[in-house]
Scaffold this motif. Structure first.
Motif, PDB file in Angstrom:
ATOM      1  N   MET A 245       0.834  -1.198   0.000  1.00 17.16           N
ATOM      2  CA  MET A 245       0.000   0.000   0.000  1.00 17.16           C
ATOM      3  C   MET A 245       0.868   1.247   0.000  1.00 17.16           C
ATOM      4  O   MET A 245       0.509   2.271  -0.592  1.00 17.16           O
ATOM      5  CB  MET A 245      -0.922  -0.015   1.226  1.00 17.16           C
ATOM      6  CG  MET A 245      -1.834   1.198   1.317  1.00 17.16           C
ATOM      7  SD  MET A 245      -2.895   1.422  -0.144  1.00 17.16           S
ATOM      8  CE  MET A 245      -3.943  -0.032  -0.009  1.00 17.16           C
ATOM      9  N   VAL A 246       2.027   1.180   0.658  1.00 15.33           N
ATOM     10  CA  VAL A 246       2.949   2.328   0.651  1.00 15.33           C
ATOM     11  C   VAL A 246       3.442   2.585  -0.770  1.00 15.33           C
ATOM     12  O   VAL A 246       3.512   3.734  -1.217  1.00 15.33           O
ATOM     13  CB  VAL A 246       4.130   2.076   1.616  1.00 15.33           C
ATOM     14  CG1 VAL A 246       5.165   3.200   1.507  1.00 15.33           C
ATOM     15  CG2 VAL A 246       3.630   1.955   3.050  1.00 15.33           C
ATOM     16  N   ARG A 247       3.770   1.524  -1.499  1.00 16.20           N
ATOM     17  CA  ARG A 247       4.218   1.699  -2.882  1.00 16.20           C
ATOM     18  C   ARG A 247       3.105   2.297  -3.739  1.00 16.20           C
ATOM     19  O   ARG A 247       3.364   3.173  -4.567  1.00 16.20           O
ATOM     20  CB  ARG A 247       4.682   0.363  -3.463  1.00 16.20           C
ATOM     21  CG  ARG A 247       5.243   0.476  -4.871  1.00 16.20           C
ATOM     22  CD  ARG A 247       5.844  -0.831  -5.360  1.00 16.20           C
ATOM     23  NE  ARG A 247       4.831  -1.848  -5.573  1.00 16.20           N
ATOM     24  CZ  ARG A 247       5.111  -3.092  -5.972  1.00 16.20           C
ATOM     25  NH1 ARG A 247       6.360  -3.470  -6.167  1.00 16.20           N
ATOM     26  NH2 ARG A 247       4.136  -3.972  -6.153  1.00 16.20           N
ATOM     27  N   SER A 248       1.881   1.837  -3.559  1.00 16.42           N
ATOM     28  CA  SER A 248       0.761   2.394  -4.318  1.00 16.42           C
ATOM     29  C   SER A 248       0.599   3.878  -4.030  1.00 16.42           C
ATOM     30  O   SER A 248       0.322   4.676  -4.932  1.00 16.42           O
ATOM     31  CB  SER A 248      -0.532   1.646  -3.963  1.00 16.42           C
ATOM     32  OG  SER A 248      -0.449   0.283  -4.326  1.00 16.42           O
ATOM     33  N   THR A 249       0.784   4.263  -2.767  1.00 14.41           N
ATOM     34  CA  THR A 249       0.691   5.679  -2.393  1.00 14.41           C
ATOM     35  C   THR A 249       1.789   6.490  -3.056  1.00 14.41           C
ATOM     36  O   THR A 249       1.540   7.580  -3.590  1.00 14.41           O
ATOM     37  CB  THR A 249       0.777   5.822  -0.863  1.00 14.41           C
ATOM     38  OG1 THR A 249      -0.265   5.054  -0.253  1.00 14.41           O
ATOM     39  CG2 THR A 249       0.633   7.281  -0.449  1.00 14.41           C
ATOM     40  N   LEU A 250       3.008   5.967  -3.044  1.00 10.89           N
ATOM     41  CA  LEU A 250       4.120   6.685  -3.656  1.00 10.89           C
ATOM     42  C   LEU A 250       3.970   6.754  -5.172  1.00 10.89           C
ATOM     43  O   LEU A 250       4.378   7.748  -5.790  1.00 10.89           O
ATOM     44  CB  LEU A 250       5.447   6.015  -3.285  1.00 10.89           C
ATOM     45  CG  LEU A 250       5.891   6.197  -1.829  1.00 10.89           C
ATOM     46  CD1 LEU A 250       7.117   5.352  -1.536  1.00 10.89           C
ATOM     47  CD2 LEU A 250       6.185   7.659  -1.536  1.00 10.89           C
ATOM     48  N   GLU A 251       3.401   5.734  -5.779  1.00 13.05           N
ATOM     49  CA  GLU A 251       3.135   5.793  -7.219  1.00 13.05           C
ATOM     50  C   GLU A 251       2.194   6.939  -7.551  1.00 13.05           C
ATOM     51  O   GLU A 251       2.362   7.640  -8.556  1.00 13.05           O
ATOM     52  CB  GLU A 251       2.520   4.475  -7.698  1.00 13.05           C
ATOM     53  CG  GLU A 251       3.503   3.346  -7.894  1.00 13.05           C
ATOM     54  CD  GLU A 251       2.865   2.146  -8.560  1.00 13.05           C
ATOM     55  OE1 GLU A 251       2.842   2.113  -9.805  1.00 13.05           O
ATOM     56  OE2 GLU A 251       2.380   1.247  -7.844  1.00 13.05           O
TER      57      GLU A 251
END
Length: 527
Positions: A245-251
């Protein structure tokens, strides 16, 4: 009375206000005593007034103004409490951080010394190689890890071409083998015993969403019973794996780009216990390649039991259609005759009822892995590879220690974090890209995997000064970065291509000379 008593902060604020009022009175008095035309003019007047104000204000005020920037984050949150997340918490605690909270969607694992680990269904095994051990030693966890691990120093391989098998031993650090969940348990035990006053772990809490809340972040979690709750964080570390979910947010927020390779050479697996005889070595990885594309790799546990991972292609009807232990025994007799007699009837029964699990694909994130100074990701969130060569968790531990080094070098206060996280991104984004690209090539067929292994082996054996060992062997060298290995192997490929062209050119010249000689001989004969 204690409820009504003013806090020190309130008393300090009142004191500051009183001093400001005193300073204002002094300024007014100085205006009456002096005029711009006397006693040094306007410059002296303002100098006197500024001095009065400076003396009236509390001296620590400048420090109070900068305190927010020089302080460490007060509400750090780590999403994911697997090996990478817990190792990250230990790293931050060793740097002086406190109030570190981890959230994980899974149940808490059993204690590392519990009897549960004698159950072969508890977890599959993973290997901690020299890279991972070096990182764990930096974190102070390695001695505890060794208490619960088995050591492996080589392999025993069977195949249809070599039914007698062949042993191979490594000239490097022995790999430490333990169940994946047990690795997490060891790290949790280390964290709680040494840094329990700084670290809190909350299980059964899945991260559902992350949004910005001013300069900070708001995270939404769901408990296993469906209850929702929110958490505010002034620092977020993403160690939440492939579906981060952190990666999705950063994307969405920071322009992070994730390269996801389309599925190819897809493999799925089931696990099975092997009860090897007492006289067999317990420091080897036992591997058997079947005659029709099914393989089994077995690694030991601390208790001496072996857990085998049976790899096969999706929708293989020979496995998907198994209904009885007898059918499983017949399949294993056909594919793995050397190991067949070391698998118990109850284990065949369990194998038939197990669900099939798919291995992850290949992906990497970059060119940045952070947002400002309060969000960063690492581990499987930035590099996902198949676990054939043990690079997943080991490179994740390298991510953790690299982040720690950057925080030590550039600082971990709020003012320093942007520079620290930026430096981490530059270093590990390159490493993630190099690791995944090399692993992807190793997952290919003859051209990208088998042929390079053959060429590297031949040239390194006879010309070690010209060509380095193969990529698999190079990946085990913990003193080399993935980018260094990638550059070296590209150079080796250029050398090999050059040698290939040289051989072709020499062969063509020889053939031309032979044809010329034969033609000349024919003309002489006719003459």
């Amino acid at each position: 009375n204690s409820v009504l008593r003013r806090s020190p902060t309130s008393r300090n604020a009142t004191s500051v206000r009183m001093r400001v009022l005193v300073a204002a009175a002094l300024l007014a008095a100085s205006g009456l005593a002096f005029s711009p035309s006397r006693s040094g003019g306007w410059r002296q007047l303002f100098g006197v007034r500024f001095a009065a104000l400076q003396n009236a204000l509390p001296t620590p005020l400048a420090g109070q103004i900068d305190a927010a920037e020089t302080a460490l984050p007060q509400k750090p949150v780590i999403v994911g409490a697997g090996p990478t997340g817990v190792a990250s918490a230990i790293m931050l605690a060793r740097l002086g951080w406190s109030n570190i909270t981890l959230y994980d969607r899974l149940d808490a694992p059993a204690a590392p010394g519990a009897d549960d680990w004698g159950n072969p269904e508890r977890s599959y095994n993973i290997g901690i190689n020299g890279r991972g051990q070096k990182a764990l030693e930096t974190l102070g966890v390695l001695p505890r890890m060794k208490q619960y691990s088995a050591s492996v120093i080589g392999r025993m391989d069977w195949s249809p071409e070599n039914p007698e098998g062949a042993q191979t031993f490594r000239n490097r650090t022995a790999s430490l083998i333990l169940q994946r969940d047990r690795l997490t348990s060891v790290l949790i035990e280390e964290a709680m015993e040494k840094y329990g006053d700084r670290i809190t772990i909350s299980h059964n809490a899945s991260c559902e969403a992350i949004s910005q809340a001013g300069a900070d972040w708001k995270l939404s979690f769901k408990k296993s019973d469906g209850t929702l709750f929110e958490v505010d964080a002034d620092f977020v570390l993403g160690a939440d794996g492939v579906k981060s979910m952190v990666r999705s947010t950063l994307e969405a927020e920071s322009g992070v780009v994730v390269k996801r390779y389309p599925p190819s050479n897809v493999r799925v697996y089931r696990t099975i216990r092997l009860s090897l005889p007492a006289h067999w070595r317990k420091d080897l990885n036992y591997s058997h390649r079947g005659k029709s594309g099914i393989t089994i790799d077995a690694l030991p546990t601390k208790e001496g039991m072996y857990i085998g991972v049976v790899l096969f292609r999706p929708h293989d009807k020979r496995i998907d259609n198994l209904k009885t232990p007898e059918e499983a025994k017949a399949l294993f007799q056909s594919e793995f005759p050397q190991l067949m007699k070391y698998i118990q009837d109850e284990d065949f029964k369990t194998f038939v009822s197990k669900r099939t699990v798919q291995l992850p694909g290949f992906s990497f994130a970059g060119p940045v892995l952070h947002s400002g100074g309060n969000m960063v990701m690492l581990g499987d969130a930035i590099h996902t590879v198949k676990p054939y060569f043990g690079m997943g968790v080991n490179s994740a531990f390298e991510d953790v220690t690299t982040l720690g080094e950057e925080l030590q070098k550039s600082g971990s206060s709020k003012a320093d974090l942007p520079a620290s996280l930026s430096s981490f991104s530059k270093t590990r984004a390159r490493e993630a890209k190099a690791l995944v690209r090399m692993s992807k090539r190793l997952d290919g067929g003859f051209i990208t995997f088998i042929l390079p292994i053959i060429l590297d082996g031949m040239l390194n054996k006879y010309f070690p000064w010209l060509c380095a060992p193969n990529t698999i062997a190079m990946l085990q060298k913990e003193d080399l970065s993935f980018t260094q290995i990638s550059r070296r192997k590209r150079l080796d490929r250029l050398v090999q291509v050059g040698i290939g062209f040289g051989v072709l050119y020499a062969t063509a010249q020889a053939l031309a000379a032979l044809v010329g000689w034969l033609w000349k001989g024919r003309l002489l004969f006719l003459a």
